[in-house]
Design a protein around this motif. Sequence first.
Motif, PDB file in Angstrom:
ATOM      1  N   THR A  64       0.868  -1.175   0.000  1.00  0.00           N
ATOM      2  CA  THR A  64       0.000   0.000   0.000  1.00  0.00           C
ATOM      3  C   THR A  64       0.900   1.218   0.000  1.00  0.00           C
ATOM      4  O   THR A  64       1.838   1.307   0.787  1.00  0.00           O
ATOM      5  CB  THR A  64      -0.918   0.008   1.239  1.00  0.00           C
ATOM      6  OG1 THR A  64      -1.686  -1.199   1.230  1.00  0.00           O
ATOM      7  CG2 THR A  64      -1.857   1.193   1.222  1.00  0.00           C
ATOM      8  N   THR A  66       0.998   5.677  -1.186  1.00  0.00           N
ATOM      9  CA  THR A  66       0.313   6.864  -1.663  1.00  0.00           C
ATOM     10  C   THR A  66       1.050   7.296  -2.912  1.00  0.00           C
ATOM     11  O   THR A  66       2.211   7.674  -2.860  1.00  0.00           O
ATOM     12  CB  THR A  66       0.325   7.979  -0.594  1.00  0.00           C
ATOM     13  OG1 THR A  66      -0.269   7.473   0.597  1.00  0.00           O
ATOM     14  CG2 THR A  66      -0.446   9.193  -1.080  1.00  0.00           C
ATOM     15  N   ASN A  82       1.119   9.793  -6.032  1.00  0.00           N
ATOM     16  CA  ASN A  82       0.635  11.069  -6.565  1.00  0.00           C
ATOM     17  C   ASN A  82      -0.620  11.541  -5.838  1.00  0.00           C
ATOM     18  O   ASN A  82      -1.564  12.040  -6.433  1.00  0.00           O
ATOM     19  CB  ASN A  82       0.400  10.967  -8.073  1.00  0.00           C
ATOM     20  CG  ASN A  82       1.674  10.679  -8.813  1.00  0.00           C
ATOM     21  OD1 ASN A  82       2.754  11.091  -8.400  1.00  0.00           O
ATOM     22  ND2 ASN A  82       1.571   9.953  -9.913  1.00  0.00           N
ATOM     23  N   GLY A  83      -0.623  11.340  -4.523  1.00  0.00           N
ATOM     24  CA  GLY A  83      -1.705  11.821  -3.675  1.00  0.00           C
ATOM     25  C   GLY A  83      -2.844  10.852  -3.459  1.00  0.00           C
ATOM     26  O   GLY A  83      -3.736  11.121  -2.660  1.00  0.00           O
ATOM     27  N   ALA A  84      -2.843   9.718  -4.142  1.00  0.00           N
ATOM     28  CA  ALA A  84      -3.930   8.745  -4.007  1.00  0.00           C
ATOM     29  C   ALA A  84      -3.406   7.457  -3.379  1.00  0.00           C
ATOM     30  O   ALA A  84      -2.374   6.920  -3.799  1.00  0.00           O
ATOM     31  CB  ALA A  84      -4.543   8.446  -5.369  1.00  0.00           C
ATOM     32  N   MET A  85      -4.139   6.960  -2.391  1.00  0.00           N
ATOM     33  CA  MET A  85      -3.769   5.707  -1.734  1.00  0.00           C
ATOM     34  C   MET A  85      -4.026   4.564  -2.717  1.00  0.00           C
ATOM     35  O   MET A  85      -5.091   4.490  -3.326  1.00  0.00           O
ATOM     36  CB  MET A  85      -4.597   5.509  -0.465  1.00  0.00           C
ATOM     37  CG  MET A  85      -4.238   4.275   0.304  1.00  0.00           C
ATOM     38  SD  MET A  85      -2.697   4.445   1.200  1.00  0.00           S
ATOM     39  CE  MET A  85      -3.213   5.413   2.586  1.00  0.00           C
ATOM     40  N   ARG A  86      -3.013   3.688  -2.870  1.00  0.00           N
ATOM     41  CA  ARG A  86      -3.134   2.553  -3.787  1.00  0.00           C
ATOM     42  C   ARG A  86      -2.657   1.293  -3.082  1.00  0.00           C
ATOM     43  O   ARG A  86      -1.662   1.316  -2.363  1.00  0.00           O
ATOM     44  CB  ARG A  86      -2.257   2.755  -5.032  1.00  0.00           C
ATOM     45  CG  ARG A  86      -2.505   3.977  -5.863  1.00  0.00           C
ATOM     46  CD  ARG A  86      -3.677   3.845  -6.803  1.00  0.00           C
ATOM     47  NE  ARG A  86      -3.597   2.777  -7.759  1.00  0.00           N
ATOM     48  CZ  ARG A  86      -3.233   2.913  -9.023  1.00  0.00           C
ATOM     49  NH1 ARG A  86      -2.880   4.103  -9.481  1.00  0.00           N
ATOM     50  NH2 ARG A  86      -3.230   1.874  -9.834  1.00  0.00           N
ATOM     51  N   THR A  87      -3.358   0.192  -3.311  1.00  0.00           N
ATOM     52  CA  THR A  87      -2.889  -1.118  -2.892  1.00  0.00           C
ATOM     53  C   THR A  87      -2.606  -1.895  -4.166  1.00  0.00           C
ATOM     54  O   THR A  87      -3.469  -1.986  -5.043  1.00  0.00           O
ATOM     55  CB  THR A  87      -3.932  -1.844  -2.030  1.00  0.00           C
ATOM     56  OG1 THR A  87      -4.168  -1.060  -0.854  1.00  0.00           O
ATOM     57  CG2 THR A  87      -3.457  -3.224  -1.619  1.00  0.00           C
ATOM     58  N   GLU A 107       5.140   7.421   0.413  1.00  0.00           N
ATOM     59  CA  GLU A 107       4.488   8.411  -0.439  1.00  0.00           C
ATOM     60  C   GLU A 107       5.373   8.604  -1.662  1.00  0.00           C
ATOM     61  O   GLU A 107       6.531   9.002  -1.548  1.00  0.00           O
ATOM     62  CB  GLU A 107       4.317   9.727   0.310  1.00  0.00           C
ATOM     63  CG  GLU A 107       3.533  10.744  -0.484  1.00  0.00           C
ATOM     64  CD  GLU A 107       3.214  11.978   0.333  1.00  0.00           C
ATOM     65  OE1 GLU A 107       3.240  13.066  -0.257  1.00  0.00           O
ATOM     66  OE2 GLU A 107       2.949  11.847   1.543  1.00  0.00           O
ATOM     67  N   GLY A 113       2.188  13.312 -11.187  1.00  0.00           N
ATOM     68  CA  GLY A 113       1.512  13.928 -10.056  1.00  0.00           C
ATOM     69  C   GLY A 113       1.976  15.335  -9.738  1.00  0.00           C
ATOM     70  O   GLY A 113       1.536  15.935  -8.766  1.00  0.00           O
ATOM     71  N   HIS A 128      -0.996  20.393 -11.340  1.00  0.00           N
ATOM     72  CA  HIS A 128      -2.361  20.346 -10.814  1.00  0.00           C
ATOM     73  C   HIS A 128      -3.293  20.749 -11.945  1.00  0.00           C
ATOM     74  O   HIS A 128      -3.463  21.940 -12.222  1.00  0.00           O
ATOM     75  CB  HIS A 128      -2.517  21.276  -9.614  1.00  0.00           C
ATOM     76  CG  HIS A 128      -1.682  20.859  -8.440  1.00  0.00           C
ATOM     77  ND1 HIS A 128      -1.988  19.769  -7.665  1.00  0.00           N
ATOM     78  CD2 HIS A 128      -0.533  21.359  -7.937  1.00  0.00           C
ATOM     79  CE1 HIS A 128      -1.070  19.624  -6.727  1.00  0.00           C
ATOM     80  NE2 HIS A 128      -0.174  20.580  -6.866  1.00  0.00           N
TER      81      HIS A 128
END
Length: 165
Positions: A6, A8, A10-15, A73, A79, A82
């Motif tokens: 698990t 993070t 580019n700002g998104a939590m991923r598993t 992270e 990422g 913006h």
Amino acid sequence: MELSITLTLNGAMRTVGIDDPRITLLDLLRERLDLTGTKKGCDRGQCGACTVLVNGRRVNSCLTLALSCDGAEILSIEGLAHGDHLHPVQAAFIEHDGLQCGFCTPGQIMSAVGLIAEGHAGTDAERIREGMSGNLCRCGSYAGITDAVLDAQARMAPQDRGEAA
């Protein structure tokens, strides 16, 4: 046997499932997560084309095992902007012609962002060249890259420098 990590990204939590414990962060990003902005240059940690930020520090993703990033992270070139608003380093690279063929550019930009965030860029061109020495450019855009880093650092407020990574 499949393992999972698990992170993070580019700002998104991923598993993410890992079926081979030897997979590098670079191959995970490019081949499994379709984030192809990070480039595979030498695949030996010598060129810097694969530079990403892990917990705010610059790393060669070709030398980093993906399993070692569990809980980390990760910030890749995808990422950094913006939406349509470029990061100051990206904008400075464009304005100062810090690229030619563009292959090394994602790694150069990520290294520059890390260098500024670490507070090691300074205002001396030689110091920046030294700090960026792990990133090679076969086209020889070093003068533009150095100017871009100097300009981006001057534009960024001190509080933004720490948030850059």
